[in-house]
Design an enzyme around this catalytic site. Structure first.
Site, mmCIF file in Angstrom:
data_model
loop_
_atom_site.group_PDB
_atom_site.id
_atom_site.type_symbol
_atom_site.label_atom_id
_atom_site.label_comp_id
_atom_site.label_asym_id
_atom_site.label_seq_id
_atom_site.Cartn_x
_atom_site.Cartn_y
_atom_site.Cartn_z
ATOM 1 N N GLU A 115 37.245 -23.282 24.715
ATOM 2 C CA GLU A 115 37.128 -22.514 26.160
ATOM 3 C C GLU A 115 36.628 -23.935 26.513
ATOM 4 O O GLU A 115 36.339 -25.332 26.374
ATOM 5 C CB GLU A 115 35.458 -22.207 26.055
ATOM 6 C CG GLU A 115 35.337 -21.326 25.470
ATOM 7 C CD GLU A 115 34.081 -20.157 25.943
ATOM 8 O OE1 GLU A 115 33.124 -20.737 26.763
ATOM 9 O OE2 GLU A 115 33.650 -18.751 25.552
ATOM 10 N N GLU B 15 35.658 -12.707 35.773
ATOM 11 C CA GLU B 15 34.774 -11.622 35.830
ATOM 12 C C GLU B 15 33.452 -11.331 36.260
ATOM 13 O O GLU B 15 32.544 -11.562 36.175
ATOM 14 C CB GLU B 15 34.237 -11.957 33.983
ATOM 15 C CG GLU B 15 35.710 -12.588 33.243
ATOM 16 C CD GLU B 15 35.791 -12.525 31.431
ATOM 17 O OE1 GLU B 15 34.605 -11.666 31.173
ATOM 18 O OE2 GLU B 15 35.161 -13.452 31.365
ATOM 19 N N LYS C 136 30.003 -11.166 34.808
ATOM 20 C CA LYS C 136 28.969 -12.124 34.151
ATOM 21 C C LYS C 136 27.915 -11.961 35.728
ATOM 22 O O LYS C 136 28.309 -12.881 36.774
ATOM 23 C CB LYS C 136 29.981 -12.696 34.025
ATOM 24 C CG LYS C 136 30.736 -12.508 33.210
ATOM 25 C CD LYS C 136 31.511 -14.259 32.476
ATOM 26 C CE LYS C 136 31.134 -14.871 32.177
ATOM 27 N NZ LYS C 136 31.029 -16.055 31.033
ATOM 28 N N GLU D 82 30.111 -18.651 36.948
ATOM 29 C CA GLU D 82 30.414 -17.290 36.116
ATOM 30 C C GLU D 82 32.014 -16.621 36.118
ATOM 31 O O GLU D 82 32.164 -16.025 35.726
ATOM 32 C CB GLU D 82 28.982 -17.336 35.770
ATOM 33 C CG GLU D 82 28.205 -18.377 35.519
ATOM 34 C CD GLU D 82 28.937 -18.365 34.043
ATOM 35 O OE1 GLU D 82 29.104 -17.801 32.856
ATOM 36 O OE2 GLU D 82 28.394 -19.772 33.691
#
Length: 489
Positions: A288, A342, A345, A351
């Site tokens: 990542e 997203e 999250k 995030e």
């Protein structure tokens, strides 16, 4: 040289090609879609699905290819996703959930059943390349006793199953955060980095032995953003963004190696730590990396411009000049985080803002993950407006979307939690209190969220409350309904 070019018959053709590329860039800018390279062989992408209303798996596979992705990493063995990736040619990495690692470690039969159920049905049309056993397991102290030392036995059982079933092209690994190192994400000098003593011998040495024996990779989650954001200005932004023209340099006094970007420092720190355990030859992969395209008001540098610059520079660099100062020319798998913003999250705003695409499938910014598109050929980016810390006051209130369609049960649960923390957190909204009026769930929730957050934000509390809260820089006490409430606002 100028006269020579003027006389060359190739010059008109060159100008024509440049004009065509510029027009293509303009078209991409107008359409809002990323530059397309068909079946690209560029960087990989992490395809997370902690969100509502994101595109279906087949559409997601199309968006991956549109961005030039050469591979994809998913966080489970979801059948619909694996079927959608069949025939795309993209290499796929599947993650084995943390919670089943002890079972797979304890039983070869359990590992073999997992392979039979979650891998074999999709081969060979889905080109699975890696099984990654756990996600940042060594960052979770709550499972230290139950799981840490069982990572390698689980990998061994899975490997044995793959061999027994004649699956030879799938390798095993596990993803680890930079906090596996003693000094965390920013070890300087890189050559002095070492693994934490609580995991070095018991977990890392057997893991590295396994990876070396199977010719696999050490997968690391490496985010320059967090290092830069927490450096109090000691790390230049251009250095963290991998800007090729940056003048920033760091020379490792232990090796004499010169660094021109922060990511190389982080990767070579991992390599140095592996060398100290006698396994410096293990290859490194980036599981990542990326940069957030948005965040909360108190999260510096999280914006579309920086996210685009980082990922474009990363793609161009890995295509042109892979490796690091300590490992020149070493090619490695690299996965950008993430495919989508997203929205479900938990945690701070960043995030929920790492995506190449919004939930509706439109590009946050154009990017060519193959690295073939020249950086100058992209359309202009919006200006960065938060590259320095925000100095004004911030409040935490009920999110606008939550207020429009109030879920009284969810808001009530969040309010109860907030009021149960600290001393007198919600005293002012009790009957007779200064802020009891207006006596509505929305008004009381905003007060409780803010009261809780102001007390505990310095110890890690976030303004989230299961996606019910958001930060604001508009003083809630100025609202006509709550202007009488000065107890906290």
């Amino acid at each position: 040289m100028v006269a020579s070019m003027a006389a060359s018959p190739l010059r008109p053709l060159l100008l024509l090609l440049l004009a065509a590329l510029a027009c293509h860039a303009a078209d991409a800018s107008r359409s809002g879609s990323p530059f397309r390279h068909g079946r690209g062989r560029g960087l990989g992408v992490n395809y997370g699905r902690v969100a509502d209303d994101i595109p279906a798996p087949r559409r997601s596979a199309q968006l991956l290819r549109a961005a030039g992705a050469g591979s994809v990493k998913i966080y489970d063995a979801n059948p619909a996703v694996l079927r959608a990736l069949a025939g795309t040619g993209m290499a796929v990495s599947i993650m084995v959930p943390n919670q089943i690692i002890p079972d797979l470690a304890a039983s070869y039969a359990a590992a073999d059943r997992w392979v039979a159920a979650n891998l074999l049905p999709y081969l060979p049309r889905t080109r699975v390349k890696f099984l990654l056993v756990g996600n940042e397991v060594l960052s979770d102290g709550s499972i230290a006793a139950s799981t840490w030392t069982r990572i390698v036995p689980a990998m061994e059982n899975l490997h044995r199953s793959l061999r027994a079933r004649r699956v030879s092209r799938v390798k095993l690994g596990t993803t680890l955060a930079m906090d596996a190192l003693v000094t965390g994400a920013f070890p300087r000098p890189p050559s002095a980095a070492a693994f934490r003593p609580d995991i070095a011998e018991s977990v890392l040495r057997p893991l590295l032995r396994f990876l070396e024996g199977t010719n696999s990779y050490y997968f690391v989650d490496a985010y320059t953003y967090f290092v830069w954001a927490g450096s109090n200005g000691t790390v230049p932004l251009d250095y963290a963004l991998l800007q090729p023209a940056t003048r920033a340099r760091y020379v490792d006094p232990g090796t004499g190696l010169a660094y021109t970007n922060l990511l190389d420092e982080m990767l070579d720190a991992v390599g140095a730590a592996m060398s100290k355990l006698g396994h410096g030859g293990v290859r490194i992969a980036i599981a990542e990396t990326g940069w957030p395209n948005g965040g909360d008001y108190d999260q510096v540098g999280a914006n579309v411009r920086n996210a685009a610059v980082y990922n474009r520079n990363l793609a161009a660099r890995m295509a042109r000049n892979p490796g690091t100062p300590a490992r020149p020319g070493a090619r490695m798998p690299v996965f950008v985080f993430s495919l989508y913003n997203e929205d479900l999250k938990p945690g701070p705003g960043t995030e929920r803002h790492w995506g190449l695409y919004y939930a509706n499938g439109t590009a946050v910014y154009p990017v060519d993950l193959t690295g073939r598109r020249p950086l100058w050929a992209y359309p202009p980016l919006p200006a960065a407006d938060n590259d320095t810390p925000y100095k004004g006051p911030i409040w935490c209130v009920l999110a606008a979307h939550a207020g429009r369609k109030l879920n009284e049960t969810a808001v009530g649960d969040a309010l109860t939690y907030a009021c149960g923390q600290g001393n007198g957190t919600c005293g002012a909204i009790q009957p007779g209190g200064e802020c009891f009026q207006p006596n509505t769930g929305a008004a009381h929730a905003s007060y409780a969220f803010n009261s809780y957050w102001q007390q505990f934000r310095k110890t890690g509390a976030t303004c989230y409350f299961n996606n019910l809260a958001e930060q604001t820089i508009k003083d809630p006490s100025k609202h006509p309904e709550t202007q009488h409430c000065s107890a906290l606002y």
